[in-house]
Design a protein around this motif. Structure first.
Motif, mmCIF file in Angstrom:
data_model
loop_
_atom_site.group_PDB
_atom_site.id
_atom_site.type_symbol
_atom_site.label_atom_id
_atom_site.label_comp_id
_atom_site.label_asym_id
_atom_site.label_seq_id
_atom_site.Cartn_x
_atom_site.Cartn_y
_atom_site.Cartn_z
ATOM 1 N N ASP A 119 -3.595 -0.827 5.228
ATOM 2 C CA ASP A 119 -3.694 0.609 5.491
ATOM 3 C C ASP A 119 -5.136 1.089 5.412
ATOM 4 O O ASP A 119 -5.555 1.970 6.164
ATOM 5 C CB ASP A 119 -2.820 1.392 4.510
ATOM 6 N N THR B 34 -6.913 -7.663 1.219
ATOM 7 C CA THR B 34 -7.336 -6.298 1.544
ATOM 8 C C THR B 34 -6.144 -5.505 2.058
ATOM 9 O O THR B 34 -5.348 -6.007 2.842
ATOM 10 C CB THR B 34 -8.447 -6.336 2.608
ATOM 11 N N ASP B 35 -6.042 -4.264 1.633
ATOM 12 C CA ASP B 35 -4.933 -3.393 2.025
ATOM 13 C C ASP B 35 -5.017 -3.078 3.523
ATOM 14 O O ASP B 35 -6.005 -2.506 3.982
ATOM 15 C CB ASP B 35 -5.005 -2.101 1.207
#
Length: 70
Positions: A33, A30-31
């Motif tokens: 940001d 999962t990113d």
């Protein structure tokens, strides 16, 4: 007595350690940001206490009931 105290501390710290490992595994792809933006939005707006991040279909299968997306 010191051994009992340390055993209690070890048991108490096992839960957070397990949670950290589970989050690391679950959020590995999962990113960060995106997670940061969602967390900051939740902090700023405070209309909901939690956010589901990840594969909603897998989550639905895990809990066995429908979950509405936000």
């Amino acid at each position: 007595m010191g051994g009992t105290l340390l055993a209690n501390v070890g048991a108490a710290l096992a839960g957070p350690r397990n949670r950290a490992h589970a989050l690391h595994t679950e959020l590995a792809e999962t990113d960060p940001d995106v997670i940061g933006a969602r967390s900051y939005a939740m902090y700023r707006h405070r209309e909901r206490p939690e956010e589901v991040i990840g594969d909603m279909d897998a989550f639905r299968a895990l809990v066995g009931r429908p979950v509405r997306a936000r």
